[in-house]
Design a protein around this motif. Structure first.
Motif, PDB file in Angstrom:
ATOM      1  N   THR A 177       0.858  -1.177   0.000  1.00 27.44           N
ATOM      2  CA  THR A 177       0.000   0.000   0.000  1.00 27.44           C
ATOM      3  C   THR A 177       0.897   1.231   0.000  1.00 27.44           C
ATOM      4  O   THR A 177       1.762   1.381   0.873  1.00 27.44           O
ATOM      5  CB  THR A 177      -0.899   0.018   1.244  1.00 27.44           C
ATOM      6  OG1 THR A 177      -1.713  -1.154   1.265  1.00 27.44           O
ATOM      7  CG2 THR A 177      -1.774   1.257   1.246  1.00 27.44           C
ATOM      8  N   ARG A 206       2.239  11.170   2.069  1.00 32.10           N
ATOM      9  CA  ARG A 206       2.289  11.764   3.401  1.00 32.10           C
ATOM     10  C   ARG A 206       2.828  13.170   3.273  1.00 32.10           C
ATOM     11  O   ARG A 206       4.026  13.380   3.031  1.00 32.10           O
ATOM     12  CB  ARG A 206       3.189  10.955   4.346  1.00 32.10           C
ATOM     13  CG  ARG A 206       2.645   9.577   4.674  1.00 32.10           C
ATOM     14  CD  ARG A 206       3.477   8.950   5.774  1.00 32.10           C
ATOM     15  NE  ARG A 206       3.423   9.761   7.002  1.00 32.10           N
ATOM     16  CZ  ARG A 206       4.160   9.508   8.084  1.00 32.10           C
ATOM     17  NH1 ARG A 206       5.015   8.502   8.081  1.00 32.10           N
ATOM     18  NH2 ARG A 206       4.058  10.279   9.151  1.00 32.10           N
ATOM     19  N   GLU A 229       4.689   6.985   1.702  1.00 31.21           N
ATOM     20  CA  GLU A 229       4.846   5.895   2.666  1.00 31.21           C
ATOM     21  C   GLU A 229       4.407   4.575   2.038  1.00 31.21           C
ATOM     22  O   GLU A 229       3.357   4.488   1.399  1.00 31.21           O
ATOM     23  CB  GLU A 229       4.023   6.151   3.925  1.00 31.21           C
ATOM     24  CG  GLU A 229       4.199   5.056   4.978  1.00 31.21           C
ATOM     25  CD  GLU A 229       3.300   5.250   6.182  1.00 31.21           C
ATOM     26  OE1 GLU A 229       3.703   4.865   7.285  1.00 31.21           O
ATOM     27  OE2 GLU A 229       2.182   5.783   6.018  1.00 31.21           O
ATOM     28  N   GLN A 284       3.594   0.525   2.852  1.00 33.23           N
ATOM     29  CA  GLN A 284       3.280  -0.495   3.858  1.00 33.23           C
ATOM     30  C   GLN A 284       3.102  -1.836   3.140  1.00 33.23           C
ATOM     31  O   GLN A 284       2.371  -1.935   2.155  1.00 33.23           O
ATOM     32  CB  GLN A 284       2.002  -0.154   4.620  1.00 33.23           C
ATOM     33  CG  GLN A 284       2.120   1.059   5.522  1.00 33.23           C
ATOM     34  CD  GLN A 284       0.832   1.298   6.315  1.00 33.23           C
ATOM     35  OE1 GLN A 284      -0.247   0.846   5.920  1.00 33.23           O
ATOM     36  NE2 GLN A 284       0.948   2.009   7.421  1.00 33.23           N
ATOM     37  N   ARG A 297       2.247  -5.885   3.895  1.00 36.10           N
ATOM     38  CA  ARG A 297       1.802  -6.912   4.836  1.00 36.10           C
ATOM     39  C   ARG A 297       1.653  -8.220   4.058  1.00 36.10           C
ATOM     40  O   ARG A 297       0.887  -8.306   3.089  1.00 36.10           O
ATOM     41  CB  ARG A 297       0.463  -6.531   5.476  1.00 36.10           C
ATOM     42  CG  ARG A 297       0.550  -5.251   6.320  1.00 36.10           C
ATOM     43  CD  ARG A 297      -0.763  -4.917   6.996  1.00 36.10           C
ATOM     44  NE  ARG A 297      -0.681  -3.691   7.772  1.00 36.10           N
ATOM     45  CZ  ARG A 297      -0.231  -3.617   9.007  1.00 36.10           C
ATOM     46  NH1 ARG A 297       0.164  -4.723   9.627  1.00 36.10           N
ATOM     47  NH2 ARG A 297      -0.180  -2.460   9.648  1.00 36.10           N
ATOM     48  N   PRO A 306       5.340  -6.946   9.318  1.00 33.74           N
ATOM     49  CA  PRO A 306       4.937  -5.778   8.509  1.00 33.74           C
ATOM     50  C   PRO A 306       6.148  -4.879   8.223  1.00 33.74           C
ATOM     51  O   PRO A 306       7.002  -4.682   9.081  1.00 33.74           O
ATOM     52  CB  PRO A 306       3.901  -5.074   9.386  1.00 33.74           C
ATOM     53  CG  PRO A 306       3.431  -6.117  10.349  1.00 33.74           C
ATOM     54  CD  PRO A 306       4.583  -7.020  10.586  1.00 33.74           C
ATOM     55  N   GLN A 307       6.163  -4.332   7.015  1.00 34.65           N
ATOM     56  CA  GLN A 307       7.252  -3.463   6.596  1.00 34.65           C
ATOM     57  C   GLN A 307       6.708  -2.073   6.269  1.00 34.65           C
ATOM     58  O   GLN A 307       5.727  -1.949   5.538  1.00 34.65           O
ATOM     59  CB  GLN A 307       7.961  -4.039   5.380  1.00 34.65           C
ATOM     60  CG  GLN A 307       8.636  -5.383   5.635  1.00 34.65           C
ATOM     61  CD  GLN A 307       9.715  -5.290   6.699  1.00 34.65           C
ATOM     62  OE1 GLN A 307      10.638  -4.479   6.577  1.00 34.65           O
ATOM     63  NE2 GLN A 307       9.604  -6.105   7.737  1.00 34.65           N
ATOM     64  N   ASN A 308       7.361  -1.049   6.822  1.00 31.35           N
ATOM     65  CA  ASN A 308       6.981   0.338   6.561  1.00 31.35           C
ATOM     66  C   ASN A 308       8.236   1.134   6.216  1.00 31.35           C
ATOM     67  O   ASN A 308       9.250   1.008   6.890  1.00 31.35           O
ATOM     68  CB  ASN A 308       6.305   0.964   7.781  1.00 31.35           C
ATOM     69  CG  ASN A 308       4.991   0.285   8.130  1.00 31.35           C
ATOM     70  OD1 ASN A 308       3.946   0.651   7.614  1.00 31.35           O
ATOM     71  ND2 ASN A 308       5.047  -0.704   9.014  1.00 31.35           N
ATOM     72  N   LYS A 309       8.128   1.944   5.176  1.00 33.48           N
ATOM     73  CA  LYS A 309       9.261   2.775   4.797  1.00 33.48           C
ATOM     74  C   LYS A 309       8.743   4.010   4.067  1.00 33.48           C
ATOM     75  O   LYS A 309       7.760   3.936   3.315  1.00 33.48           O
ATOM     76  CB  LYS A 309      10.236   2.002   3.904  1.00 33.48           C
ATOM     77  CG  LYS A 309      11.609   2.662   3.791  1.00 33.48           C
ATOM     78  CD  LYS A 309      12.592   1.724   3.119  1.00 33.48           C
ATOM     79  CE  LYS A 309      13.956   2.383   2.970  1.00 33.48           C
ATOM     80  NZ  LYS A 309      14.584   2.671   4.269  1.00 33.48           N
ATOM     81  N   THR A 310       9.423   5.138   4.290  1.00 32.12           N
ATOM     82  CA  THR A 310       9.016   6.406   3.692  1.00 32.12           C
ATOM     83  C   THR A 310      10.068   6.876   2.701  1.00 32.12           C
ATOM     84  O   THR A 310      11.280   6.777   2.965  1.00 32.12           O
ATOM     85  CB  THR A 310       8.817   7.474   4.776  1.00 32.12           C
ATOM     86  OG1 THR A 310       7.839   7.013   5.719  1.00 32.12           O
ATOM     87  CG2 THR A 310       8.349   8.783   4.167  1.00 32.12           C
TER      88      THR A 310
END
Length: 368
Positions: free
Chosen positions: A3, A7, A13, A15, A17, A23-27
């Protein structure tokens, strides 16, 4: 599925899953970077080769150096010299970067700058410490995704073999030996002049032990009274650079040096225990360098007063480690090679040959 959402006006951003993975998040600053990262991560997860890069991307080199100094360095024999290397890396702007962002080009740039000021052997030591840090981070700190940038960097060729011997009697170039004997300090060699000019109370004893026993600087400063047997004329070294303990025979002068130190200690303490010298290895080097500089200046001043030309080699290009070379060369005229290795602690005779530098004139005398 990934996703991607915007931002603020400048950031994107991502995401991700996926079942079986955290879970991986990176900006990112651009959507193109966000798309590329999401595609790469999902592809690796689908192929079962994904490895978390989060910790490597969140840990700066400075933080890794701090952890390395606190966790790894205490267990290493060369801790003090490596601590100096760590300070050097920590002072670079590169230290503020994340480990995952450091490339071989960054390390090569630091190498090239240092090569303008230092010898290859110094650069190799600095690269070796950084390389070990990356290996530890990858193997033990859970940063399996890290690649070691030092492995791809071209190493400078070390040409640090030294044949420096200690001058026992000052050499002159313009006067006869009879005239030279009339000069001030004419019968004083380099070590005598260094000892005479040092401001350290410990350095003279350390110098004589080094040149009489061929012990390393670290072995001398770590020497403990409970390991010194003056009656048997033996100093026991339980921990050495190569990992093996050894017993070092003490010459008459080495015994006299240690006996003097013990007598002074006995006047203060009823029981003589603990370290023989309360000084760090790096402090020994600095004190030696200062003493050499002062001795050289005094020698040049004396030559100027006597209207003599100073010997360019006298009290120049002299390091503390040269005392080990000198001691080994002297001992080689007494002991055969297999016995000499037991004294110096060299496991490989080929390494010992790097420390054995006989004078050509001495060899010529043996020819008859």
């Amino acid at each position: 599925m990934a996703t991607i959402r915007k931002r603020g006006p400048y950031q994107w951003e991502v995401q991700i899953r996926r079942k079986g993975y955290p879970p991986q998040n990176k900006t990112f600053n651009t959507k193109a970077e966000a798309d590329a990262w999401a595609a790469m991560t999902e592809s690796e997860m689908a192929r079962g080769v994904w490895i978390s890069r989060g910790e490597a991307e969140d840990t700066t080199l400075e933080e890794a150096l701090d952890r390395y100094e606190n966790e790894i360095l205490p267990g290493k024999k060369g801790a003090e010299p490596e601590r100096s290397v760590i300070r050097t890396w920590r002072a670079l702007k590169l230290a503020k970067r994340a480990l995952a962002s450091i490339r071989s080009t960054d390390v090569a740039a630091a190498r090239d700058e240092w090569l303008k000021l230092y010898k290859p052997a110094t650069i190799l030591r600095r690269l070796a410490v950084l390389s070990h840090l990356f290996s530890i981070a990858r193997k033990e700190w859970g940063m399996e995704s890290l690649s070691n940038p030092v492995e791809l960097v071209r190493k400078p060729q070390a040409n640090n073999a030294r044949t420096r011997r200690i001058a026992e009697v000052e050499q002159t170039t313009s006067e006869s030996s009879d005239e030279a004997d009339q000069g001030r300090g004419a019968n004083e060699g380099e070590l005598e002049r260094i000892v005479a000019t040092t401001g350290s109370t410990l350095l003279p004893s350390i110098i004589w032990l080094a040149v009489e026993t061929a012990m390393r600087r670290g072995e001398i400063v770590d020497l403990r009274w409970e390991h010194v047997d003056l009656k048997r004329r033996v100093a026991h070294l339980p921990a050495t650079k190569n990992g093996s303990a050894r017993d070092v025979p003490l010459s008459t002068k080495a015994v006299a040096t240690l006996q003097t130190l013990r007598d002074k200690r006995a006047n203060r303490d009823a029981r003589v225990t603990g370290r023989v010298f309360s000084i760090r290895s790096d402090a020994v080097t600095r004190a030696f360098e200062r003493a050499v500089t002062r001795a050289r200046k005094l020698y040049v001043d004396e030559c100027r007063e006597a209207q003599q030309r100073p010997d360019e080699r006298f009290l120049t290009d002299l390091r503390f480690h040269d005392l080990r070379h000198e001691a080994t060369s002297r001992l080689a005229s007494i002991f055969p090679m297999h016995e000499l290795t037991k004294i110096t602690g060299h496991k490989d005779p080929r390494m010992l040959m790097r420390y054995y530098h006989p004078r050509a004139e001495d060899l010529a005398k043996r020819l008859g």
